[in-house]
Write an enzyme that holds these catalytic residues in place. Structure first.
Site, PDB file in Angstrom:
ATOM      1  N   THR A  65     124.756  17.685  20.410  1.00 53.35           N
ATOM      2  CA  THR A  65     124.801  19.081  20.455  1.00 53.35           C
ATOM      3  C   THR A  65     123.873  19.725  21.469  1.00 53.35           C
ATOM      4  O   THR A  65     123.885  19.876  22.611  1.00 53.35           O
ATOM      5  CB  THR A  65     125.214  19.820  18.972  1.00 53.35           C
ATOM      6  OG1 THR A  65     123.864  19.257  18.169  1.00 53.35           O
ATOM      7  CG2 THR A  65     126.464  19.365  18.581  1.00 53.35           C
ATOM      8  N   LYS A  75     122.809  11.679  15.983  1.00 51.87           N
ATOM      9  CA  LYS A  75     122.668  12.993  16.285  1.00 51.87           C
ATOM     10  C   LYS A  75     122.284  13.809  15.624  1.00 51.87           C
ATOM     11  O   LYS A  75     122.425  13.817  14.328  1.00 51.87           O
ATOM     12  CB  LYS A  75     124.064  13.795  17.197  1.00 51.87           C
ATOM     13  CG  LYS A  75     124.946  14.205  16.337  1.00 51.87           C
ATOM     14  CD  LYS A  75     124.814  15.617  15.508  1.00 51.87           C
ATOM     15  CE  LYS A  75     124.606  16.513  16.440  1.00 51.87           C
ATOM     16  NZ  LYS A  75     124.241  17.918  15.852  1.00 51.87           N
ATOM     17  N   THR A  81     122.716  12.059   6.113  1.00 49.11           N
ATOM     18  CA  THR A  81     122.093  13.039   7.268  1.00 49.11           C
ATOM     19  C   THR A  81     123.355  13.768   8.195  1.00 49.11           C
ATOM     20  O   THR A  81     124.643  13.231   7.884  1.00 49.11           O
ATOM     21  CB  THR A  81     121.601  11.844   8.306  1.00 49.11           C
ATOM     22  OG1 THR A  81     120.866  12.680   9.268  1.00 49.11           O
ATOM     23  CG2 THR A  81     122.408  10.957   8.876  1.00 49.11           C
ATOM     24  N   GLU A 137     114.806  20.834  17.188  1.00 53.12           N
ATOM     25  CA  GLU A 137     114.568  21.926  18.073  1.00 53.12           C
ATOM     26  C   GLU A 137     113.589  22.557  18.201  1.00 53.12           C
ATOM     27  O   GLU A 137     112.780  23.275  17.147  1.00 53.12           O
ATOM     28  CB  GLU A 137     115.887  22.716  17.264  1.00 53.12           C
ATOM     29  CG  GLU A 137     117.357  22.410  17.573  1.00 53.12           C
ATOM     30  CD  GLU A 137     118.210  23.191  16.797  1.00 53.12           C
ATOM     31  OE1 GLU A 137     119.372  23.128  17.319  1.00 53.12           O
ATOM     32  OE2 GLU A 137     118.005  24.069  15.962  1.00 53.12           O
ATOM     33  N   ASN A 142     117.849  28.900  18.195  1.00 57.81           N
ATOM     34  CA  ASN A 142     118.704  29.223  17.123  1.00 57.81           C
ATOM     35  C   ASN A 142     119.189  30.744  17.321  1.00 57.81           C
ATOM     36  O   ASN A 142     120.250  30.979  16.809  1.00 57.81           O
ATOM     37  CB  ASN A 142     118.147  28.951  15.772  1.00 57.81           C
ATOM     38  CG  ASN A 142     118.325  27.416  15.502  1.00 57.81           C
ATOM     39  OD1 ASN A 142     119.414  26.951  15.279  1.00 57.81           O
ATOM     40  ND2 ASN A 142     117.226  26.788  15.930  1.00 57.81           N
ATOM     41  N   THR A 155     125.700  31.830  21.717  1.00 57.92           N
ATOM     42  CA  THR A 155     126.023  32.471  23.011  1.00 57.92           C
ATOM     43  C   THR A 155     125.660  31.541  24.118  1.00 57.92           C
ATOM     44  O   THR A 155     125.821  31.995  25.642  1.00 57.92           O
ATOM     45  CB  THR A 155     125.142  33.926  23.160  1.00 57.92           C
ATOM     46  OG1 THR A 155     123.858  33.655  22.968  1.00 57.92           O
ATOM     47  CG2 THR A 155     125.793  34.814  22.119  1.00 57.92           C
TER      48      THR A 155
END
Length: 391
Positions: A151, A173, A184, A263, A386, A391
Site C-alpha cells: 500500500t 507488507k 501482523t 511511514e 496519514n 486523498t
C-alpha cells in the site's frame, strides 16, 4: 554471506504458482495477488484481535481451522472493513469466483485485504479478471507478489532460505497502523517442507509471537492483520528444530524491513530488554519504550535523552518488582543510567544515535528472561502521509 536474497530470490519452494495483477482498485499499481499450490497444504494462520476485524480475516480464520489450505488471495488498496453485510458478501463472492477459476475447494482458499477502511470493494473491477484466472499463465515470482500486496510501502519485502532439500519463503507488507495483537499486518509464508499440521501450527505461532508480534510503528492495531503459512510437503520431511530456526530468521528479516519502512521513518529502533522476570515482562517493557512518541522523536533528532526511556519503563506501573535503583539503560553499548553524566562517553553516544539503526538496551535485574522488539522513529513525514491517506 546471508541466505536472504534481494532480487531475485535464490531459493524457491516447489509446487507454488503466483498470479499478480492490476485490477484497478486505486491506481495502476498491482493490487491483486493469488498464490496457490499444486497440492493441498497443511496450513496455519494467526489474525488480528480487533473488534472491527474485516470479512477477509473472519473468512480466513474459519477456513484455516481444519489445518489445511491450497491458495491465498490478497487484495491491496482496499481493506473491505466496516462495510456491513455487503462487505461480507463481496469477500465471499471473491472466494467463490477464485474457487471456480482455479478448480479449488472454496474452503481451501484464504483471503487477505489491506488498504482504506470503510470503502466497499469495486466488484465491477474485481470479478472480471478473477473469472479469467485460469487463462493467465501462472509463474512463480514471489518478489512480484510482494509488490502486489503493498500500500504505502516504499519497497517490497520478501526473503527465503533453505533447510536441507526444502525451502521457506516469506512476503510481507506494512508500514503504518502497526501494533499487532496476534502476528501482523499481512505476511504470507510458503514452504515445500513436509510438516504435519499440528507441528506447523505450534512452530508458526511461536515464531510469530517472537517476531511479527514484536514490531510496532504507531501503536495502532489494524483491522486486517493476517499471517499465514502453507506447507505442501513436496520436498519431503525436515528437521523441525532447523525449520523453526529458519522460519525465525526470515521472519526477523521481514520484521526489520517493515520497521525500516515505517511511514516517514528515517531510523530503525531495536529495543532489547534482558534480565527480566519473564518473557512477558521483558516484552511489555520493550514495547512501552518503542511505542513512546517521546522516545521516537528523541531518536529521530539523535537526542540522547535517556530520561524518556526511564519514563516509558515507569509507565509499567503493574510491574512492581522493577526497581529504578537496579535498572540499567544503554544506547547501544553506552551506559547512560545509572552512570553520572560526567562518566558517559558523549562522543560514542552521539555516534550510536546518528546511525540508521539505533539500539536501546535495558537490564531490569528482576530475572533471567529477555525480549527484543522493533520499531522506527517518528517524523513530520508520518503526519503528512496519514493526513493525506484517503486523498
Amino acid at each position: 554471506m546471508s541466505n536472504f536474497e534481494s532480487q531475485p530470490l535464490k531459493y524457491i519452494p516447489k509446487g507454488f504458482q503466483t498470479i499478480v495483477l492490476n485490477i484497478g482498485i486505486k491506481d495502476e499499481t498491482k493490487d491483486f495477488v493469488c498464490i496457490h499450490s499444486e497440492v493441498r497444504c497443511c496450513a496455519s494462520g494467526v489474525f488480528t484481535q480487533s473488534r472491527f476485524a474485516g470479512p477477509s480475516v473472519n473468512l480466513s480464520r474459519e477456513n484455516v481451522k481444519n489445518g489445511h489450505a491450497q491458495a491465498i488471495v490478497a487484495i491491496s488498496k482496499n481493506a473491505n472493513v466496516a462495510n456491513g453485510e455487503q462487505g461480507k458478501l463481496n469477500a465471499q463472492t471473491i472466494l467463490n469466483e477464485v474457487s471456480k477459476a482455479l478448480s479449488l475447494s472454496n474452503e481451501d482458499i484464504l483471503i487477505g485485504s489491506t488498504g482504506v477502511i470503510g470503502r466497499p470493494y469495486p466488484m465491477d473491477k474485481i470479478l472480471s479478471p478473477i473469472q479469467e484466472l485460469n487463462n493467465i499463465p501462472p509463474l512463480c515470482d514471489f518478489p512480484d507478489a510482494a509488490k502486489g500486496i503493498m500500500t504505502t510501502d516504499t519497497f517490497a519485502k520478501y526473503a527465503s532460505t533453505q533447510i536441507g532439500d526444502a525451502v521457506v519463503v516469506g512476503i510481507a507488507k506494512g508500514v503504518g497502523m502497526i501494533e499487532p495483537n496476534m502476528a501482523t499486518l499481512l505476511t504470507f509464508f510458503f514452504t515445500d517442507a513436509d510438516i504435519d499440521k499440528k507441528n506447523l501450527d505450534l512452530i508458526f505461532r511461536n515464531v510469530m509471537d517472537k517476531t511479527f508480534n514484536c514490531v510496532s510503528i504507531d501503536t495502532d492495531t489494524s483491522t486486517s492483520d493476517t499471517a499465514t503459512i502453507l506447507a505442501n510437503g513436496l520436498a519431503g520431511p525436515v528437521d523441525l528444530t532447523s525449520f523453526e530456526a529458519a522460519l525465525l530468521k526470515i521472519s526477523k528479516h521481514l520484521v526489520k524491513q517493515i520497521a525500516r519502512d515505517g511511514e516517514g521513518a528515517t531510523k530503525l529502533i531495536e529495543v532489547h530488554v534482558d534480565q527480566a522476570r519473564d518473557y512477558r515482562q521483558a516484552k511489555k517493557v520493550a514495547k512501552m519504550i518503542v511505542n513512546s512518541p517521546l522516545v521516537k522523536t528523541a531518536v529521530h533528532g539523535a537526542d540522547p535523552n535517556w530520561g524518556r526511556i526511564a519514563m516509558a519503563i515507569g509507565k509499567c506501573e503493574d510491574e512492581i518488582d522493577i526497581n529504578p535503583q537496579k535498572t540499567i539503560i544503554r544506547f547501544g553499548a553506552v551506559e547512560v543510567y545509572p552512570k553520572k553524566l560526567s562518566d558517559i562517553d558523549l562522543a560514542q553516544l552521539e555516534k550510536s544515535l546518528m546511525t540508521e539503526e539505533v539500539q536501546i538496551n535495558v537490564s531490569l535485574q528482576t530475572g533471567t528472561s529477555e525480549a527484543t522488539v522493533w520499531g522506527c522513529d517518528l517524523s513530520a513525514e508520518y503526519v503528512r502521509i496519514n493526513g493525506e491517506y484517503t486523498t
